[in-house]
Write an enzyme that holds these catalytic residues in place. Structure first.
Site, PDB file in Angstrom:
ATOM      1  N   ASN A  55      -1.201   3.635 -10.632  1.00  0.00           N
ATOM      2  CA  ASN A  55      -1.512   4.517  -9.497  1.00  0.00           C
ATOM      3  C   ASN A  55      -1.033   5.923  -9.804  1.00  0.00           C
ATOM      4  O   ASN A  55      -0.473   6.182 -10.869  1.00  0.00           O
ATOM      5  CB  ASN A  55      -0.894   3.967  -8.205  1.00  0.00           C
ATOM      6  CG  ASN A  55       0.607   3.823  -8.332  1.00  0.00           C
ATOM      7  OD1 ASN A  55       1.318   4.801  -8.490  1.00  0.00           O
ATOM      8  ND2 ASN A  55       1.097   2.589  -8.296  1.00  0.00           N
TER       9      ASN A  55
ATOM     10  N   LYS B  21      -7.640  -7.771 -26.627  1.00  0.00           N
ATOM     11  CA  LYS B  21      -8.426  -6.759 -25.918  1.00  0.00           C
ATOM     12  C   LYS B  21      -9.760  -7.368 -25.442  1.00  0.00           C
ATOM     13  O   LYS B  21     -10.451  -8.036 -26.227  1.00  0.00           O
ATOM     14  CB  LYS B  21      -8.692  -5.593 -26.871  1.00  0.00           C
ATOM     15  CG  LYS B  21      -9.397  -4.442 -26.220  1.00  0.00           C
ATOM     16  CD  LYS B  21      -9.691  -3.329 -27.201  1.00  0.00           C
ATOM     17  CE  LYS B  21     -10.675  -2.359 -26.574  1.00  0.00           C
ATOM     18  NZ  LYS B  21     -11.274  -1.471 -27.550  1.00  0.00           N
TER      19      LYS B  21
ATOM     20  N   ASP C  11       7.308  -8.396  -3.574  1.00  0.00           N
ATOM     21  CA  ASP C  11       7.641  -7.192  -2.805  1.00  0.00           C
ATOM     22  C   ASP C  11       9.145  -6.930  -2.977  1.00  0.00           C
ATOM     23  O   ASP C  11       9.973  -7.661  -2.448  1.00  0.00           O
ATOM     24  CB  ASP C  11       7.278  -7.390  -1.326  1.00  0.00           C
ATOM     25  CG  ASP C  11       7.417  -6.087  -0.549  1.00  0.00           C
ATOM     26  OD1 ASP C  11       8.413  -5.369  -0.752  1.00  0.00           O
ATOM     27  OD2 ASP C  11       6.508  -5.781   0.246  1.00  0.00           O
ATOM     28  N   ILE C  12       9.459  -5.879  -3.736  1.00  0.00           N
ATOM     29  CA  ILE C  12      10.858  -5.624  -4.102  1.00  0.00           C
ATOM     30  C   ILE C  12      11.667  -5.247  -2.870  1.00  0.00           C
ATOM     31  O   ILE C  12      12.761  -5.761  -2.623  1.00  0.00           O
ATOM     32  CB  ILE C  12      10.928  -4.509  -5.171  1.00  0.00           C
ATOM     33  CG1 ILE C  12      10.100  -4.923  -6.389  1.00  0.00           C
ATOM     34  CG2 ILE C  12      12.381  -4.227  -5.557  1.00  0.00           C
ATOM     35  CD1 ILE C  12       9.842  -3.814  -7.377  1.00  0.00           C
TER      36      ILE C  12
ATOM     37  N   LYS D 237       5.708  -1.740   8.855  1.00  0.00           N
ATOM     38  CA  LYS D 237       6.410  -2.046   7.591  1.00  0.00           C
ATOM     39  C   LYS D 237       7.904  -2.192   7.816  1.00  0.00           C
ATOM     40  O   LYS D 237       8.557  -3.044   7.205  1.00  0.00           O
ATOM     41  CB  LYS D 237       6.161  -0.935   6.557  1.00  0.00           C
ATOM     42  CG  LYS D 237       4.933  -1.206   5.738  1.00  0.00           C
ATOM     43  CD  LYS D 237       4.607  -0.140   4.728  1.00  0.00           C
ATOM     44  CE  LYS D 237       3.146  -0.315   4.347  1.00  0.00           C
ATOM     45  NZ  LYS D 237       2.577   0.793   3.629  1.00  0.00           N
TER      46      LYS D 237
ATOM     47  N   LYS E 266       9.304  -5.703   6.593  1.00  0.00           N
ATOM     48  CA  LYS E 266      10.070  -5.768   5.341  1.00  0.00           C
ATOM     49  C   LYS E 266      11.560  -5.967   5.590  1.00  0.00           C
ATOM     50  O   LYS E 266      12.293  -6.351   4.689  1.00  0.00           O
ATOM     51  CB  LYS E 266       9.845  -4.501   4.533  1.00  0.00           C
ATOM     52  CG  LYS E 266       8.363  -4.257   4.272  1.00  0.00           C
ATOM     53  CD  LYS E 266       8.110  -3.707   2.921  1.00  0.00           C
ATOM     54  CE  LYS E 266       6.642  -3.440   2.711  1.00  0.00           C
ATOM     55  NZ  LYS E 266       6.297  -3.354   1.294  1.00  0.00           N
TER      56      LYS E 266
HETATM   57  N1  CTP Z   1       7.278  -1.920  -2.274  1.00  0.00           N
HETATM   58  C1  CTP Z   1       8.007  -2.748  -3.083  1.00  0.00           C
HETATM   59  N2  CTP Z   1       7.379  -3.729  -3.801  1.00  0.00           N
HETATM   60  C2  CTP Z   1       6.055  -3.909  -3.695  1.00  0.00           C
HETATM   61  C3  CTP Z   1       5.292  -3.049  -2.862  1.00  0.00           C
HETATM   62  C4  CTP Z   1       5.936  -2.064  -2.160  1.00  0.00           C
HETATM   63  O1  CTP Z   1       9.218  -2.582  -3.178  1.00  0.00           O
HETATM   64  N3  CTP Z   1       5.470  -4.869  -4.400  1.00  0.00           N
HETATM   65  C5  CTP Z   1       7.986  -0.921  -1.493  1.00  0.00           C
HETATM   66  C6  CTP Z   1       7.681   0.504  -1.869  1.00  0.00           C
HETATM   67  O2  CTP Z   1       8.591   0.969  -2.842  1.00  0.00           O
HETATM   68  C7  CTP Z   1       7.860   1.211  -0.540  1.00  0.00           C
HETATM   69  C8  CTP Z   1       7.443   0.177   0.478  1.00  0.00           C
HETATM   70  O3  CTP Z   1       7.563  -1.074  -0.168  1.00  0.00           O
HETATM   71  O4  CTP Z   1       9.217   1.505  -0.299  1.00  0.00           O
HETATM   72  C9  CTP Z   1       6.069   0.316   1.027  1.00  0.00           C
HETATM   73  O5  CTP Z   1       5.159   0.490  -0.018  1.00  0.00           O
HETATM   74  P1  CTP Z   1       3.614   0.756   0.295  1.00  0.00           P
HETATM   75  O6  CTP Z   1       2.872   0.788  -0.982  1.00  0.00           O
HETATM   76  O7  CTP Z   1       3.498   1.905   1.234  1.00  0.00           O
HETATM   77  O8  CTP Z   1       3.261  -0.517   1.152  1.00  0.00           O
HETATM   78  P2  CTP Z   1       2.860  -1.954   0.769  1.00  0.00           P
HETATM   79  O9  CTP Z   1       3.975  -2.870   1.088  1.00  0.00           O
HETATM   80  O10 CTP Z   1       2.375  -2.004  -0.634  1.00  0.00           O
HETATM   81  O11 CTP Z   1       1.708  -2.255   1.798  1.00  0.00           O
HETATM   82  P3  CTP Z   1       0.204  -1.656   1.827  1.00  0.00           P
HETATM   83  O12 CTP Z   1      -0.200  -1.480   0.391  1.00  0.00           O
HETATM   84  O13 CTP Z   1      -0.552  -2.694   2.535  1.00  0.00           O
HETATM   85  O14 CTP Z   1       0.278  -0.378   2.579  1.00  0.00           O
END
Ligand code: CTP
Length: 402
Positions: free
Chosen positions: A210, A287, A306-307, A338, A342
């Protein structure tokens, strides 16, 4: 803020930038700060002890045996008589010897014997700065609490361009001031920060990623370190330099990032600013090739861990857990959802919609969402957002852990 009455032990190591140490001494003296200079043998090839003596109005020490005389101040005493030890310029060589715990000359002997905080201002060729050996030495020093200022990016005496130039003397002065006079409300606290994107491999040459640059997360790590925290920064692949005074752990994938975070615990504070890929795919060992006329390969995606949620809801949860919410629409509603889903304490919400120029850019407009409500901050450079967030964290931690 004045440095009157403070004392700095300034160690000048060899290198073309040693002449800037003269300006640093002048700036420190102008603030009323006492300066005692120590030169490595290599430094004496670039500036004379006499110049440093004249500007510091103090005796300059430059050989190990100059302190063996009973009438001289001993090593231990000299290393502890100052409030702060500053190494400027700090060559690759002295940083390596510091990391290795050497006591091969007066400068390194003092650095090993001191019980005071140490600030280093690295200066070297860009390739030397980027070398794995120097990076490992800097990580070792950061893990021991050594503070760092610079190096800067720019043209070098060796006709190359990049990071490695000694920070300008006013910047070194500012770093000295922050260490001597600045508030250190997070001293003794450990902060874990994630930053940057993750790369999820598709095959050996392709990956899912990304637009995250890591600027916001890196700035938060630096701001927390400036307030005295010991900071572990777990970073995905980024093209920006490591922040000063921080232990950086580089990872590629979301699963590696989670493992590195878990390993870094316990922490008092955790800020999850990384843009972790939500999905990964099973990596093809070879590849993927285009067969003539065949349709494109379908990618079957699986969810990444999800960390933020794992650490927020796991054992050994940090006292304060801060997440980010990067949204293109319904920013507040999504951020509030969120926060609840979370299990973190705060969410820093930002609009990353088209035209916002936040992801990959240098500014950010955020809203801080907590159980107490929503604060809307003005659009600011990412460094300023980081400083403000670090101040808020320090206030919260003071209340929560005191
Ligand atoms: N995050 C994380 N691990 C993941 C995804 C997200 O730790 N696999 C953490 C990001 O570092 C951030 C928060 O969760 O602090 C929200 O990340 P975001 O990308 O905005 O949300 P998502 O949980 O990915 O949800 P969505 O993509 O549906 O908005």
């Amino acid at each position: 803020m004045s440095l009157a009455g403070k004392r700095v032990l300034l160690i000048v190591s060899g290198g073309i930038a040693a002449y800037k140490a003269l300006e640093l001494v002048r700036l420190l003296r102008r603030e009323g700060c006492g300066v005692t200079c120590v030169m490595t043998p290599a430094a004496a090839e670039f500036v004379t002890p006499l110049s440093l003596q004249a500007l510091s109005e103090n005796r300059v020490y430059h050989e190990l045996f100059s302190l063996t005389d009973e009438s001289e101040m001993g090593h231990i005493q000299l290393s502890r008589a100052a409030d702060l030890v500053v190494v400027a310029p700090a060559s690759a060589d002295i940083l390596a010897r510091m990391a290795g715990g050497h006591a091969s000359d007066l400068a390194t002997t003092l650095l090993l014997a001191t019980d005071k905080r140490v600030l280093v201002a690295p200066s070297m060729n860009v390739r030397m700065w980027e070398h794995d050996a120097t990076r490992a030495n800097m990580a070792t020093l950061a893990s021991r609490g050594v503070a760092v200022v610079g190096p800067d990016e720019g043209a070098m005496a060796c006709n190359e361009y990049g990071f490695g130039r000694l920070a300008e003397p006013p910047m070194i002065l500012a770093a000295i001031r922050a260490l001597l006079d600045g508030p250190q409300p997070l001293a003794g606290r450990h902060a874990l920060v994630t930053s940057g994107p993750t790369h999820e491999p598709i095959d050996p040459v392709r990956y899912i990623a990304n637009r995250s640059s890591g600027r916001q997360g890196h700035a938060i790590a630096a701001a927390l370190a400036r307030l005295g925290a010991r900071v572990t920064l777990v970073s995905g692949p980024v093209a920006i330099p490591d922040p000063a005074g921080v232990l950086v752990i580089q990872v590629e994938t979301g699963r590696q990032m989670l493992a590195a975070c878990q390993q870094a615990l316990p922490a008092d504070i955790a800020v999850f600013a990384a843009a972790v890929a939500d999905w990964r795919t099973d990596m093809a060992p070879l590849k993927l090739k285009k067969a003539p006329g065949a349709p494109p390969p379908g990618l079957s995606l699986v969810a990444n861990p999800d960390i933020l949620a794992t650490i927020s809801q796991g054992a050994g949860r940090p006292a304060l857990v801060v997440g980010f919410a990067a949204e293109t629409n319904d920013v507040l509603a999504n951020a509030q959802a969120k926060l609840a889903r979370k299990g973190c304490d705060w969410i820093v919400a930002n609009d990353v919609g088209e035209g916002s120029d936040v992801m990959g850019g240098t500014e950010n407009a955020v809203q801080l969402v907590t159980a107490a409500g929503v604060e809307t901050w003005p659009r600011l450079p990412k460094d300023a957002v980081a400083a403000r967030l670090a101040d808020r964290i320090a206030d919260q931690i003071r209340g929560a852990l005191s």
